[in-house]
Design an enzyme around this catalytic site. Structure first.
Site, mmCIF file in Angstrom:
data_model
loop_
_atom_site.group_PDB
_atom_site.id
_atom_site.type_symbol
_atom_site.label_atom_id
_atom_site.label_comp_id
_atom_site.label_asym_id
_atom_site.label_seq_id
_atom_site.Cartn_x
_atom_site.Cartn_y
_atom_site.Cartn_z
ATOM 1 N N ASP A 23 93.872 62.966 51.171
ATOM 2 C CA ASP A 23 94.242 64.227 51.169
ATOM 3 C C ASP A 23 93.152 65.092 52.252
ATOM 4 O O ASP A 23 92.182 64.856 52.436
ATOM 5 C CB ASP A 23 94.036 64.842 49.777
ATOM 6 C CG ASP A 23 94.380 66.057 49.359
ATOM 7 O OD1 ASP A 23 95.218 66.728 50.153
ATOM 8 O OD2 ASP A 23 93.904 66.694 48.314
ATOM 9 N N ARG A 27 93.951 71.147 55.759
ATOM 10 C CA ARG A 27 92.524 71.817 55.556
ATOM 11 C C ARG A 27 91.961 71.601 57.086
ATOM 12 O O ARG A 27 91.274 72.415 57.388
ATOM 13 C CB ARG A 27 92.010 71.545 54.481
ATOM 14 C CG ARG A 27 92.379 72.466 53.308
ATOM 15 C CD ARG A 27 91.993 72.101 52.234
ATOM 16 N NE ARG A 27 92.672 70.779 51.350
ATOM 17 C CZ ARG A 27 92.204 70.449 50.264
ATOM 18 N NH1 ARG A 27 91.153 70.763 49.548
ATOM 19 N NH2 ARG A 27 92.861 69.255 49.740
ATOM 20 N N HIS A 40 97.595 66.033 60.487
ATOM 21 C CA HIS A 40 98.423 64.674 60.192
ATOM 22 C C HIS A 40 98.154 63.526 61.287
ATOM 23 O O HIS A 40 97.788 62.514 60.872
ATOM 24 C CB HIS A 40 99.518 64.819 59.877
ATOM 25 C CG HIS A 40 99.927 65.533 58.583
ATOM 26 N ND1 HIS A 40 99.642 65.410 57.315
ATOM 27 C CD2 HIS A 40 100.711 66.895 58.441
ATOM 28 C CE1 HIS A 40 99.689 66.362 56.546
ATOM 29 N NE2 HIS A 40 100.647 67.229 57.268
ATOM 30 N N SER A 68 104.337 61.794 49.174
ATOM 31 C CA SER A 68 104.736 61.708 47.585
ATOM 32 C C SER A 68 106.017 62.265 47.418
ATOM 33 O O SER A 68 106.674 62.847 48.186
ATOM 34 C CB SER A 68 103.676 62.643 46.844
ATOM 35 O OG SER A 68 103.968 63.826 47.208
ATOM 36 N N LEU A 134 94.990 40.524 54.721
ATOM 37 C CA LEU A 134 95.087 41.846 53.843
ATOM 38 C C LEU A 134 96.751 42.323 53.699
ATOM 39 O O LEU A 134 97.373 42.443 54.612
ATOM 40 C CB LEU A 134 94.329 43.059 54.872
ATOM 41 C CG LEU A 134 94.379 44.430 54.328
ATOM 42 C CD1 LEU A 134 93.797 44.840 53.097
ATOM 43 C CD2 LEU A 134 94.086 45.517 55.145
#
Length: 246
Positions: A23, A27, A40, A68, A134
């Site tokens: 997040d 901003r 982004h 999301s 991973l």
């Protein structure tokens, strides 16, 4: 492959699965009087950092909340830019993922993604299928409530068809009907940007996750802070509702 651990981290107390709520991209850009998309783009660098850190430290599972179900409500121009960025990321990072032994997977309502994104995602997943250092899971078009609803529908259908009995439905049955089946629950969830909520992310799976909130905006998140959070994690006493005996 040998781990590369910073001083102060114990190899035997590392989390098996770390999940990030990434997040603060918007901003970060706003503070610099830039378009949100620039934030982004900058955030992609932090993705590379945490992937590389997990491979170095020997953390076997990493999940990133990349997009999301609620994000579809953002302005079309921003959504289109995000889908374009995701397409380029998958295309450009595929060779590095293969080189570093990273297996890529994804969870969410993937059918809602544009064809180009789904095609690049499929190619990257196929190219990295046999990697084992991973497992990188991208949560794309993901929402935990819709995931649980789909799981309930799937279980109800199996009960209706007589494949299982209602009395046999337990936590394991529910878990096996979630998007995350085959993945361990997260031991540690990290959210950047100072917001203190899960935002519809892995609500079932995070029942006993340790949660860490940081004020750092996602594009500024680096290995040093990740290491500090891991040290904090190792200092926590995980009781899972029990009382530990001295």
């Amino acid at each position: 492959m040998e781990r590369e651990l910073p001083d102060g981290l114990s190899a035997d107390r590392l989390p098996e699965h770390v999940a990030f709520i990434m997040d603060g991209n918007g901003r970060w850009a706003k503070k610099r009087v830039m378009n949100r998309v620039k934030g982004h783009e900058k955030g992609a660098g932090a993705v590379r950092t945490v992937v590389e850190s997990c491979t170095k430290f020997g953390i076997p599972y990493l999940t990133l909340y990349a997009f999301s179900t609620e994000n579809w409500q953002r302005p079309k121009k921003e959504v289109d830019a995000l889908m374009g960025l995701l397409t380029r990321f998958l295309r450009n990072e595929k060779a590095q993922l293969v080189k570093n032994g990273v297996r890529l997977t994804a969870i969410g309502e993937l059918h809602r993604l544009p064809d180009e994104v789904r095609n690049e995602l499929a190619l990257a997943m196929e190219a990295t299928l046999h990697n084992a250092r991973l497992t990188l899971c991208l949560a794309l078009s993901y929402g935990s409530r819709s995931e649980i609803v789909e799981a309930v529908k799937g279980i109800a259908d199996e009960v209706t068809q007589g494949r299982i009995q209602a009395a046999d439905v337990d936590e394991e049955v529910v878990s096996q009907h979630l998007f995350t089946r085959g993945l361990p629950d997260p031991d540690l969830v990290i959210r950047t940007s100072g917001e203190m909520r899960l935002s519809n992310f892995l609500l079932w799976q995070c029942a006993y996750s340790e949660i860490f909130f940081t004020e750092t905006l996602w594009p500024d998140f680096g290995e040093s802070e990740f290491t500090s959070i891991l040290k904090d994690f190792q200092a926590r006493e995980r009781r899972f509702g029990k009382v530990l005996q001295s």
